[in-house]
Design an enzyme around this catalytic site. Structure first.
Site, PDB file in Angstrom:
ATOM      1  N   GLU A   1      -2.223  -0.180   6.623  1.00 32.82           N
ATOM      2  CA  GLU A   1      -0.755  -0.283   6.568  1.00 32.82           C
ATOM      3  C   GLU A   1      -0.370  -0.119   5.107  1.00 32.82           C
ATOM      4  O   GLU A   1      -0.534  -1.050   4.317  1.00 32.82           O
ATOM      5  CB  GLU A   1      -0.296  -1.661   7.072  1.00 32.82           C
TER       6      GLU A   1
ATOM      7  N   CYS B   1       7.489  -3.305   3.082  1.00 29.83           N
ATOM      8  CA  CYS B   1       7.188  -1.876   3.183  1.00 29.83           C
ATOM      9  C   CYS B   1       8.127  -1.193   4.170  1.00 29.83           C
ATOM     10  O   CYS B   1       8.234   0.027   4.191  1.00 29.83           O
ATOM     11  CB  CYS B   1       5.728  -1.644   3.540  1.00 29.83           C
TER      12      CYS B   1
END
Ligand code: ADP
Length: 485
Positions: A258, A292
């Site tokens: 990720e 993010c």
């Protein structure tokens, strides 16, 4: 400060290996700081490669037994851990606010969100499926089974100290894998407290280890070089993710990555502007912009751009900045001085290329690493702030005229994690959602993440998915067994 001291005194500060705390082999410690004051909160054990191998020995000793433990038993332990985190929600929330800086209300939100991965995957553990079919030729049968991948290494970032761990630990344990977690150096305390909660929930010794360290590569390197480790799962920067992907080639490890994001937040001219402003507040300012999935580029139809910008500016200018534990705080400090300087540099660069500061625009004086909530309009599309992840409370607005222009602008990045669109047209929302190169799309919603849904990116935002029914697959191997008759 009394309840802070009491809480900190109750948090383990040793390495968590074999179901108990221990000192680092070389006896080292490092300090954890409060980003709102710069003060030292605690000193925790500083693991080295020798400690990492000790944790792997302990994981390997119990891997077979854990894999053979009844799924229902694994599920019950995860469910109990969820209950215990929920019972101690205030401790976890305050601890995250102290070590990471986010406002207490946001920390409480993270406890609810982060713990939910444990409950969700407790429900998935008994539902691991295989299949059985007759071969098309009629000469035999096909049996497909699932087995745990084996010992895993999880490396987590500082921005969501609980949730970035639980979304890896939950599916790993549900699948029957053991796991070694290496939390971020800035925020190791939450993960140490979680390890203790898992022990209280009845997790067998050795299934979960936590290695705090100031030398991430010194811990991950020996583990990834050891053929007994079978998977690395990472959340963090694309830069470090690429290093780990390269290293994982040596033992052909399974990887889940990720990585960074550069989310577009597209407001079309037919959007409900108030809803779009609400969504932008959530997508941009949640976690102080240190996410993010944060809306990195607000791409707004020129015909409504001024209206949208004025409304957003009013909301952002009114945000209360301060230490996360104080009543009313909405924006806490950035994690480090370096992070604050990097946000300041991006803003200064944008302003030098013609962006207009509508509110904010600079760091806040005083102790701690605060930056003013900021709105920039007229941002040049070739400025650094459009290409790079801001990771701070700064909304950068650019304009567009046609739908095609909006899609091209949204996709003009090497990242592809989250994207947001605001429009009242169903046709347009589905057409644009299809055209966006991203793993997640929010349609008229500013918060996308849900433990019951698959989270992950395309392009340089990563590999694999976390959460949902997909999340557990990352920790399972598929085996095909052929039957002759
Ligand atoms: P951020 O920019 O969000 O701090 P990083 O990618 O630097 O993201 O860090 C995310 C996690 O990766 C942290 O736990 C950090 O300690 C770890 N890390 C950083 N560099 C390395 C490395 N070379 N090898 C393994 N882990 C690393």
């Amino acid at each position: 400060m009394n309840n802070f001291d009491e809480l900190l005194a109750a948090v383990p500060t040793g390495l968590w290996i074999g179901g108990r705390q221990s000192d680092a082999a070389e006896g080292g410690v490092f300090d954890v700081h409060n980003p709102a004051t710069g003060e030292v909160l605690a000193s925790v054990a500083d693991a080295t490669g020798a400690d990492a191998l000790r944790a792997l020995d302990s994981a390997c000793r119990v891997q077979g037994e854990w894999a053979a433990t009844a799924p229902r038993v694994r599920a019950e332990i995860l469910r109990t851990a969820w209950q215990l985190v929920t019972d101690r929600a205030e401790d976890f929330a305050l601890l995250m606010t102290l070590e990471m800086g986010k406002a207490l209300a946001e920390s409480r939100g993270e406890v609810a969100y982060g713990s939910e991965f444990l409950r969700w995957f407790s429900e998935e553990a008994p539902r691991i499926q295989g299949r059985y079919t007759t071969a098309p030729s009629g000469n035999g049968r096909i049996l497909v089974t699932k087995a745990p991948v084996g010992p895993c290494l999880a490396i987590t970032p500082w921005n969501f100290p609980l949730a970035m761990g639980t979304r890896k630990i939950g599916p790993a344990l549900a699948a029957g894998c053991t796991m070694i977690v290496k939390p971020a150096e800035a925020t190791p305390l939450t993960m140490l407290l979680l390890a203790q909660v898992f022990a209280d929930a009845g997790l067998p010794e050795g299934v979960l280890s936590v290695l705090t360290t100031s030398d991430a590569a010194g811990v991950s390197g020996p583990l990834m070089a050891d053929p007994r480790l079978r998977k690395v799962t990472f959340t963090g920067s694309t830069r470090v993710g690429k290093v780990l992907i390269e290293q994982s080639a040596q033992q052909v490890l399974r990887t889940s990555m990720e990585l960074g994001g550069n989310a577009p937040f597209v407001v079309f001219d037919d959007a409900d502007l108030d809803a779009a402003v609400d969504g932008a507040m959530a997508a941009k300012m949640r976690n102080g912009g240190e996410a993010c999935t944060a809306a990195n580029r607000l791409i707004v139809a020129n015909s409504v751009r001024e209206d949208f910008t004025a409304k957003l500016t009013e909301r952002i200018a009114a945000m209360v900045v301060g230490p996360g534990w104080e009543d009313g705080t909405q924006i806490g400090p950035l994690i480090t001085e370096k992070q604050r300087d990097s946000v300041a540099e991006l803003v200064d660069d944008a302003v030098a290329s013609g962006a207009r500061v509508r509110t904010g625009g600079g760091p806040v004086d005083g102790p701690g690493w605060f930056y003013q909530p900021t709105v920039l309009d007229n941002v040049a599309t070739d400025s650094r702030i459009v290409a790079e992840e801001i990771f701070g409370p700064v909304a950068a607005i650019t304009g567009f005229d046609t739908e095609d222009e909006a899609i091209d602008a949204a996709n003009a990045t090497e990242y592809g994690l989250a994207a947001y669109i605001y429009t009242q047209s169903l046709d347009r929302s589905l057409r644009v959602a299809d055209a966006l190169e991203s793993g997640l799309v929010g349609i008229n919603c500013g918060v996308i993440s849900d433990p019951a849904a698959p989270f992950g990116g395309v392009k340089q935002s990563g590999l694999g998915r976390e959460g949902g029914t997909e999340g557990i697959e990352e920790y399972l191997e598929t085996k095909y067994i052929a039957l002759e008759s």
